[in-house]
Design a protein around this motif. Structure first.
Motif, PDB file in Angstrom:
ATOM      1  N   VAL A  29     -21.702   3.663 -32.036  1.00 11.74           N
ATOM      2  CA  VAL A  29     -20.369   3.062 -32.097  1.00 11.74           C
ATOM      3  C   VAL A  29     -20.460   1.617 -32.575  1.00 11.74           C
ATOM      4  N   MET A  30     -21.432   0.873 -32.038  1.00 11.79           N
ATOM      5  CA  MET A  30     -21.587  -0.519 -32.444  1.00 11.79           C
ATOM      6  C   MET A  30     -21.967  -0.624 -33.919  1.00 11.79           C
ATOM      7  N   GLN A  31     -22.849   0.274 -34.369  1.00  9.91           N
ATOM      8  CA  GLN A  31     -23.238   0.246 -35.775  1.00  9.91           C
ATOM      9  C   GLN A  31     -22.040   0.507 -36.674  1.00  9.91           C
ATOM     10  N   THR A  32     -21.208   1.460 -36.287  1.00  7.65           N
ATOM     11  CA  THR A  32     -20.011   1.766 -37.058  1.00  7.65           C
ATOM     12  C   THR A  32     -19.053   0.587 -37.087  1.00  7.65           C
ATOM     13  N   GLU A  33     -18.926  -0.084 -35.955  1.00  7.86           N
ATOM     14  CA  GLU A  33     -17.981  -1.196 -35.840  1.00  7.86           C
ATOM     15  C   GLU A  33     -18.447  -2.444 -36.567  1.00  7.86           C
ATOM     16  N   LEU A  34     -19.768  -2.609 -36.690  1.00 10.38           N
ATOM     17  CA  LEU A  34     -20.299  -3.905 -37.125  1.00 10.38           C
ATOM     18  C   LEU A  34     -20.959  -3.902 -38.494  1.00 10.38           C
ATOM     19  N   THR A  35     -21.170  -2.752 -39.114  1.00 13.65           N
ATOM     20  CA  THR A  35     -21.876  -2.723 -40.390  1.00 13.65           C
ATOM     21  C   THR A  35     -21.085  -1.956 -41.443  1.00 13.65           C
ATOM     22  N   GLY A  36     -21.300  -2.349 -42.708  1.00 18.35           N
ATOM     23  CA  GLY A  36     -20.709  -1.641 -43.837  1.00 18.35           C
ATOM     24  C   GLY A  36     -19.211  -1.489 -43.729  1.00 18.35           C
ATOM     25  N   ALA A  37     -18.726  -0.354 -44.174  1.00 20.44           N
ATOM     26  CA  ALA A  37     -17.297  -0.062 -44.134  1.00 20.44           C
ATOM     27  C   ALA A  37     -16.949   0.820 -42.944  1.00 20.44           C
ATOM     28  N   GLY A  38     -17.793   0.793 -41.918  1.00 16.72           N
ATOM     29  CA  GLY A  38     -17.481   1.531 -40.700  1.00 16.72           C
ATOM     30  C   GLY A  38     -17.385   3.027 -40.929  1.00 16.72           C
ATOM     31  N   ALA A  80      -8.381  -0.860 -34.321  1.00 15.12           N
ATOM     32  CA  ALA A  80      -9.640  -0.547 -34.998  1.00 15.12           C
ATOM     33  C   ALA A  80      -9.520  -0.736 -36.508  1.00 15.12           C
ATOM     34  N   VAL A  81      -8.382  -0.350 -37.065  1.00 13.16           N
ATOM     35  CA  VAL A  81      -8.154  -0.553 -38.505  1.00 13.16           C
ATOM     36  C   VAL A  81      -8.110  -2.046 -38.811  1.00 13.16           C
ATOM     37  N   ARG A  82      -7.415  -2.803 -37.975  1.00 12.85           N
ATOM     38  CA  ARG A  82      -7.299  -4.249 -38.183  1.00 12.85           C
ATOM     39  C   ARG A  82      -8.666  -4.933 -38.098  1.00 12.85           C
ATOM     40  N   ARG A  83      -9.491  -4.528 -37.117  1.00 11.69           N
ATOM     41  CA  ARG A  83     -10.813  -5.123 -36.978  1.00 11.69           C
ATOM     42  C   ARG A  83     -11.662  -4.878 -38.222  1.00 11.69           C
ATOM     43  N   LEU A  84     -11.609  -3.642 -38.743  1.00 12.35           N
ATOM     44  CA  LEU A  84     -12.387  -3.334 -39.941  1.00 12.35           C
ATOM     45  C   LEU A  84     -11.893  -4.162 -41.126  1.00 12.35           C
ATOM     46  N   ALA A  85     -10.579  -4.245 -41.307  1.00 11.60           N
ATOM     47  CA  ALA A  85     -10.026  -5.021 -42.416  1.00 11.60           C
ATOM     48  C   ALA A  85     -10.455  -6.485 -42.329  1.00 11.60           C
ATOM     49  N   GLN A  86     -10.412  -7.053 -41.128  1.00 13.46           N
ATOM     50  CA  GLN A  86     -10.784  -8.460 -40.970  1.00 13.46           C
ATOM     51  C   GLN A  86     -12.280  -8.676 -41.178  1.00 13.46           C
ATOM     52  N   ARG A  87     -13.092  -7.720 -40.737  1.00 14.40           N
ATOM     53  CA  ARG A  87     -14.531  -7.855 -40.950  1.00 14.40           C
ATOM     54  C   ARG A  87     -14.879  -7.763 -42.438  1.00 14.40           C
ATOM     55  N   LEU A  88     -14.227  -6.857 -43.159  1.00 12.20           N
ATOM     56  CA  LEU A  88     -14.471  -6.741 -44.592  1.00 12.20           C
ATOM     57  C   LEU A  88     -13.995  -7.984 -45.331  1.00 12.20           C
ATOM     58  N   ALA A  89     -12.892  -8.575 -44.858  1.00 12.84           N
ATOM     59  CA  ALA A  89     -12.405  -9.818 -45.462  1.00 12.84           C
ATOM     60  C   ALA A  89     -13.443 -10.927 -45.310  1.00 12.84           C
ATOM     61  N   ALA A  91     -16.563 -10.501 -45.106  1.00 10.24           N
ATOM     62  CA  ALA A  91     -17.709 -10.158 -45.955  1.00 10.24           C
ATOM     63  C   ALA A  91     -17.520 -10.628 -47.393  1.00 10.24           C
ATOM     64  N   VAL A  92     -16.262 -10.802 -47.822  1.00  9.67           N
ATOM     65  CA  VAL A  92     -16.009 -11.293 -49.183  1.00  9.67           C
ATOM     66  C   VAL A  92     -15.595 -12.758 -49.172  1.00  9.67           C
ATOM     67  N   GLY A  93     -15.816 -13.425 -48.027  1.00 12.66           N
ATOM     68  CA  GLY A  93     -15.548 -14.851 -47.947  1.00 12.66           C
ATOM     69  C   GLY A  93     -14.079 -15.202 -47.868  1.00 12.66           C
ATOM     70  N   ARG A  94     -13.264 -14.315 -47.290  1.00 13.34           N
ATOM     71  CA  ARG A  94     -11.831 -14.571 -47.176  1.00 13.34           C
ATOM     72  C   ARG A  94     -11.415 -14.543 -45.710  1.00 13.34           C
ATOM     73  N   ARG A  95     -10.240 -15.059 -45.441  1.00 11.10           N
ATOM     74  CA  ARG A  95      -9.657 -14.950 -44.106  1.00 11.10           C
ATOM     75  C   ARG A  95      -8.521 -13.938 -44.158  1.00 11.10           C
ATOM     76  N   LEU A  96      -8.325 -13.263 -43.058  1.00 10.18           N
ATOM     77  CA  LEU A  96      -7.249 -12.283 -42.929  1.00 10.18           C
ATOM     78  C   LEU A  96      -6.722 -12.379 -41.514  1.00 10.18           C
ATOM     79  N   ASP A  97      -5.549 -12.999 -41.377  1.00  7.34           N
ATOM     80  CA  ASP A  97      -4.957 -13.201 -40.062  1.00  7.34           C
ATOM     81  C   ASP A  97      -3.451 -13.346 -40.233  1.00  7.34           C
ATOM     82  N   ASP A  98      -2.775 -13.712 -39.158  1.00  2.40           N
ATOM     83  CA  ASP A  98      -1.311 -13.809 -39.222  1.00  2.40           C
ATOM     84  C   ASP A  98      -0.846 -14.870 -40.216  1.00  2.40           C
TER      85      ASP A  98
END
Length: 367
Positions: A29-38, A80-89, A91-98
Motif C-alpha cells: 500500500v505504501m509503495q502504491t501511495e508513494l511511488t510512480g503513478a500509484g 486518494a485521487v487528490r493525493r496522487l494528483a498532488q504527488r505527481l504535481a 514530481a514535475v516541480g509544480r504546486r497543486l492546491d486550493d
C-alpha cells in the motif's frame, strides 16, 4: 529507505501485533501511495495505452488506441485521487492546491516514454479531482511500416515520397490521437540522409530514423515562475543552426508566425502538425494561432500561401484505426484567402487538386 527498515517501523507503529502477511500488505500500500503513478502505473505501462483519465474514484478510463473504455481500477476515495494528483504535481516541480487548482507538466521515469500530466482540483472540477495522463511514446515507425499496417494506402505512399523528395512544405492535421506525430515522424525518416533536420517540440515525441536530427524541447517555468523556454523561442534558435528543414512537432500557438517566416526565407521542406478535424478547418485554425503572435488575417493568408504547399490529414476510420485520410493542396483565391483542395482521398481516390499537386511536383523535378 530500505524495505526492512520500513517494515520495522510498521511493526513498531502497530505495537508488534502485525504478522508478516499484514506487514507485506502495508508495504505494498505504501509503495502504491508513494511511488510512480500509484495504482494507475499498470495502465500506463500496458502496450498501446495512449491516455489514462480519472474523473472520479470509481471512474478510471483508458484508451489503448481503440477509443476510451472503463478500466477495473478503483481508488479508495476522493482523497486518494487528490493525493496522487498532488504527488505527481510535485514530481514535475509544480504546486497543486486550493490556491493553484490545476497543473500541467511532464512526468519522466517511465523508460522509453514520458507522460503528460494534467490535473484539476475541486471546486474547479465540480465532481472531484480530475486527472489526465497522456502517454508520449517516441514515434519511430517508418513509412513502410505504416503502409504494411494499412495506415497509409500504397498510392498515397508514392505521393508522400515525392512530396518529401521535392521538398514541398507540409502540415499534418488531424484530431486528438489521430496519429499526427506518428505520420510526421515517419515522413521525416524518409528525408535524404545528407539533410539536417532541426526539430522543435513542446514534448519530446518525434523519433524519426534519420542520421542528422537535432531536437530542441521547450521547458516550462519552474515553481518560482522562472526558466521558461517556449516553442517560439526555440524556432528562432533553430534558424541559427543551419537547418535544411525546420520542423515544429505541434503548432499550437504564436510560434506559427516564426515557422511561416522561416519557411518563407529559403527553408523549403519544413513541416509540422496542427490540430484540426478536417482539412477545410486548417486555415481558420492557423488564423486563430497567428493572432496570438500579432499576425493579422490578411498577413497570415499571404504567409501561408507562400510557405506551405501540402496538407496531410489523418483520422480514424469506422473501426477506430488511424490512417492517412486525405492529401490536399493549399490554394490561394482571388481575394487572397487560402483554402484547401483535395488531391487524394482514402475513400474517393484522386480529387480535383491532383493536377495542381502534380504540377508542383513536376516544377521541382518530380514525376
Amino acid at each position: 529507505m530500505r524495505p526492512n527498515v520500513v517494515a520495522a517501523a510498521i511493526r513498531a507503529e502497530s505495537g508488534g501485533v502485525l504478522g508478516d502477511t499484514e506487514v507485506l500488505n502495508e508495504l505494498r500500500v505504501m509503495q502504491t501511495e508513494l511511488t510512480g503513478a500509484g495504482i494507475l502505473e499498470p495502465l500506463l505501462w500496458a502496450d498501446g495505452t495512449t491516455d489514462v483519465l480519472v474523473t472520479a474514484p470509481d471512474a478510471v478510463w483508458v484508451d489503448d488506441g481503440s477509443g476510451l473504455r472503463p478500466s477495473r481500477i478503483r481508488f479508495a476515495d476522493e482523497a486518494a485521487v487528490r493525493r496522487l494528483a498532488q504527488r505527481l504535481a510535485l514530481a514535475v516541480g509544480r504546486r497543486l492546491d486550493d490556491a493553484q487548482p490545476w497543473v500541467d507538466g511532464q512526468l519522466t521515469g517511465f523508460g522509453t516514454f514520458t507522460v503528460r500530466l494534467h490535473a484539476v482540483l475541486p471546486p474547479i472540477a465540480e465532481a472531484g479531482t480530475c486527472l489526465s495522463l497522456r502517454v508520449l511514446r517516441p514515434a519511430s515507425q517508418d513509412l513502410a511500416a505504416l503502409v504494411r499496417s494499412g495506415a497509409i494506402a500504397p498510392e498515397a505512399a508514392g505521393l508522400l515520397d515525392e512530396i518529401i523528395a521535392t521538398r514541398l512544405a507540409f502540415l499534418v492535421a488531424g484530431g486528438t490521437g489521430a496519429g499526427k506525430t506518428t505520420l510526421l515522424s515517419a515522413a521525416l525518416g524518409a528525408v535524404a540522409e545528407d539533410e539536417r533536420i532541426v526539430c522543435v517540440e513542446d514534448a519530446s515525441e518525434l523519433a524519426p530514423r534519420h542520421p542528422h536530427l537535432v531536437k530542441l524541447v521547450a521547458r516550462a517555468a519552474n515553481v518560482e515562475g522562472i526558466g521558461e523556454v517556449t516553442v517560439r523561442d526555440l524556432v528562432r534558435q533553430a534558424l541559427r543552426m543551419r537547418p535544411d528543414r525546420i520542423v515544429v512537432g505541434e503548432v499550437r500557438g504564436a510560434e506559427v508566425v516564426d515557422l511561416l517566416a522561416a519557411l518563407n526565407t529559403g527553408h523549403d521542406g519544413g513541416a509540422g502538425t496542427v490540430h484540426a478535424n478536417s482539412p477545410a478547418e486548417v486555415p481558420a485554425r492557423l488564423e486563430a494561432l497567428a493572432a496570438a503572435g500579432g499576425l493579422d488575417r490578411r498577413a497570415l493568408h499571404s504567409q501561408l500561401a507562400a510557405a506551405v504547399q501540402v496538407l496531410l490529414h489523418v483520422s480514424r476510420d469506422a473501426g477506430g484505426r488511424r490512417r492517412l485520410a486525405e492529401i490536399a493542396v493549399l490554394v490561394r483565391g482571388s481575394g487572397g484567402e487560402v483554402s484547401t483542395e483535395t488531391a487524394w482521398h482514402a475513400d474517393r481516390g484522386e480529387g480535383t487538386g491532383m493536377a495542381r499537386l502534380r504540377a508542383m511536383l513536376a516544377e521541382r523535378g518530380g514525376r
